[in-house]
Write a protein that holds these residues in place. Structure first.
Motif, mmCIF file in Angstrom:
data_model
loop_
_atom_site.group_PDB
_atom_site.id
_atom_site.type_symbol
_atom_site.label_atom_id
_atom_site.label_comp_id
_atom_site.label_asym_id
_atom_site.label_seq_id
_atom_site.Cartn_x
_atom_site.Cartn_y
_atom_site.Cartn_z
ATOM 1 N N TYR A 27 0.834 -1.213 0.000
ATOM 2 C CA TYR A 27 0.000 0.000 0.000
ATOM 3 C C TYR A 27 0.864 1.257 0.000
ATOM 4 O O TYR A 27 0.654 2.165 -0.799
ATOM 5 C CB TYR A 27 -0.918 -0.038 1.225
ATOM 6 N N PHE A 28 1.868 1.299 0.879
ATOM 7 C CA PHE A 28 2.698 2.514 0.947
ATOM 8 C C PHE A 28 3.576 2.668 -0.301
ATOM 9 O O PHE A 28 3.857 3.780 -0.723
ATOM 10 C CB PHE A 28 3.524 2.536 2.236
ATOM 11 N N ARG A 31 1.596 4.377 -2.716
ATOM 12 C CA ARG A 31 1.442 5.790 -2.362
ATOM 13 C C ARG A 31 2.737 6.580 -2.562
ATOM 14 O O ARG A 31 2.869 7.701 -2.102
ATOM 15 C CB ARG A 31 0.998 5.919 -0.893
ATOM 16 N N TYR A 33 5.915 5.755 -1.556
ATOM 17 C CA TYR A 33 6.995 5.587 -0.575
ATOM 18 C C TYR A 33 7.988 4.537 -1.069
ATOM 19 O O TYR A 33 7.596 3.559 -1.711
ATOM 20 C CB TYR A 33 6.430 5.116 0.779
ATOM 21 N N LYS A 54 10.067 10.361 0.855
ATOM 22 C CA LYS A 54 9.102 9.407 1.416
ATOM 23 C C LYS A 54 9.710 8.010 1.431
ATOM 24 O O LYS A 54 9.792 7.354 0.396
ATOM 25 C CB LYS A 54 7.822 9.430 0.579
ATOM 26 N N THR A 72 6.073 12.340 9.876
ATOM 27 C CA THR A 72 5.108 11.786 8.917
ATOM 28 C C THR A 72 3.737 11.722 9.597
ATOM 29 O O THR A 72 3.611 11.130 10.664
ATOM 30 C CB THR A 72 5.525 10.352 8.485
ATOM 31 N N LEU A 74 0.091 10.356 9.655
ATOM 32 C CA LEU A 74 -0.776 9.340 9.048
ATOM 33 C C LEU A 74 -2.167 9.320 9.694
ATOM 34 O O LEU A 74 -2.946 8.408 9.452
ATOM 35 C CB LEU A 74 -0.110 7.957 9.163
ATOM 36 N N LYS A 76 -4.748 10.918 9.072
ATOM 37 C CA LYS A 76 -5.870 10.982 8.123
ATOM 38 C C LYS A 76 -5.801 9.857 7.094
ATOM 39 O O LYS A 76 -6.667 9.756 6.234
ATOM 40 C CB LYS A 76 -5.850 12.350 7.417
ATOM 41 N N ASP A 77 -4.766 9.046 7.177
ATOM 42 C CA ASP A 77 -4.610 7.964 6.203
ATOM 43 C C ASP A 77 -5.767 6.966 6.330
ATOM 44 O O ASP A 77 -6.176 6.608 7.434
ATOM 45 C CB ASP A 77 -3.273 7.256 6.456
ATOM 46 N N SER A 78 -6.257 6.494 5.184
ATOM 47 C CA SER A 78 -7.430 5.613 5.242
ATOM 48 C C SER A 78 -7.111 4.280 5.924
ATOM 49 O O SER A 78 -7.990 3.686 6.546
ATOM 50 C CB SER A 78 -8.001 5.385 3.840
ATOM 51 N N TYR A 80 -5.232 3.994 8.510
ATOM 52 C CA TYR A 80 -5.312 4.288 9.943
ATOM 53 C C TYR A 80 -6.770 4.385 10.384
ATOM 54 O O TYR A 80 -7.174 3.738 11.364
ATOM 55 C CB TYR A 80 -4.563 5.588 10.277
#
Ligand code: SAM
Length: 310
Positions: A27-28, A31, A33, A54, A72, A74, A76-78, A80
């Motif tokens: 996932y990251f 995004r 990273y 990143k 960093t 996170l 608001k990250d979905s 999380y």
């Protein structure tokens, strides 16, 4: 100002109830990273704060823990908000990791809110067995309910109760084999708290430490009095000897059937040498372990004589 010390990485614990490490890594990467693999040293984690960009690493001590550059955000990250990630400092992952309750066992989290360690324990239990979690503070307990719901925890039984009033004789707790004691402490290992404490008058501070360490002793001693308990982990986010090694030393004297075990030999920082065996305790600081200031001790019930040979 003095020399600029290392900065705390953003540690992210992967919640295995909801996802797995490989899915989170993928996932990251999507995004944008760069995944640098598993860190081989604490220095490698420190380097996250020295270059921009990143990037992230897998931690070397705690499985399912990732480290991102300091700052960093996170929240608001979905992943999380969906409970796949828990934003938890590395040192505070150690107590549950070292308690290591087997899948399906009966566990007490004595001072549980807001529940980061509770969710970690539930994951270790694979949501099987029973996790009794207590806290005195109604508001923090409400926060905890939300956190556990989001994390997919289902094996818990929460109670707004003083742990000291939980009866070890109650049949409900007869099978409790593992207890986590993470009591209120001065918080002197947390950067903001360090400043607040430094401003306080010395006499007020020592009175406060005395009151806290009194409660810490009572809570730890109470945990060790449960009839079937095999392992108890004691932890604080304090750097004061008075809340850490001194508490452990006194409680060991009162409970001769328990001894300390060194549950994480690869950890680089140990307890202050104020009693024999204190090196089994773990300490953590920003400069030594790149975490918040922290303390952990693992109490293990000693095997009875006739059990120790084959
Ligand atoms: N273990 C938690 C976590 O990982 O999220 C953090 C616990 S915090 C350090 C200590 C907690 O102990 C506070 O939430 C406080 O309300 C609770 N507490 C204090 N005295 C207590 C008592 N006598 N019985 C149960 N909980 C208590």
């Amino acid at each position: 100002g003095g020399a600029v010390g290392p900065a705390l990485p953003r540690y992210v614990r992967v919640n295995p109830i909801k996802t797995c490490l490989n899915d989170v890594i993928a996932y990251f990467k999507r995004r944008g990273y760069t995944y640098l693999g598993k860190a081989r040293s604490i220095e490698e984690l420190a380097e996250l704060g020295q270059k921009s960009g990143k990037r992230f690493l897998q931690d070397l001590h705690v499985p399912d823990l990732l480290a991102f550059p300091p700052g960093t955000d996170l929240h608001k990250d979905s992943l999380y908000t969906a409970g796949h990630l828990i934003l938890q400092d590395k040192a505070s992952c150690l107590p549950a990791l070292l308690l290591a309750p087997p899948v399906g066992s009966c566990v007490i989290d004595a001072c549980a809110a807001p529940g980061n360690k509770t969710s970690q324990l539930a994951a270790m239990l694979q949501n099987k067995g029973k996790l009794f979690a207590f806290d005195l503070d109604t508001k923090r307990l409400a926060t905890m309910s939300t956190l556990l719901l989001r994390a997919g925890v289902t094996c818990q039984e929460l109670a707004n109760q003083d742990f000291l009033t939980v009866s070890p004789e109650d049949p409900k707790y007869q099978k409790v084999s593992h207890i986590l004691v993470d009591p209120s402490c001065s918080g002197s290992g947390i950067p903001d708290q360090m400043r607040i404490l430094a401003d306080k008058e010395e006499s007020a501070q020592s009175e406060r430490l005395e009151a806290l360490s009194g409660f810490q002793r009572r809570a730890l001693s109470h945990a060790l009095s449960f009839p079937s308990v095999q392992r108890v982990v004691y932890s604080t986010c304090s750097i004061h000897q008075q809340e850490n090694e001194e508490v452990v030393r006194d409680i060991l004297e009162q409970h001769p059937h328990f001894s300390l075990i060194d549950a994480l030999p690869s950890w680089p920082m140990h307890g202050l040498n104020i009693f024999p065996g204190s090196s089994c305790c773990l300490r953590a600081t920003l400069s030594d372990t790149l975490t918040n200031g922290f303390f952990v001790a693992v109490f293990q019930r000693q095997k009875k004589e006739n059990e120790s040979h084959f």
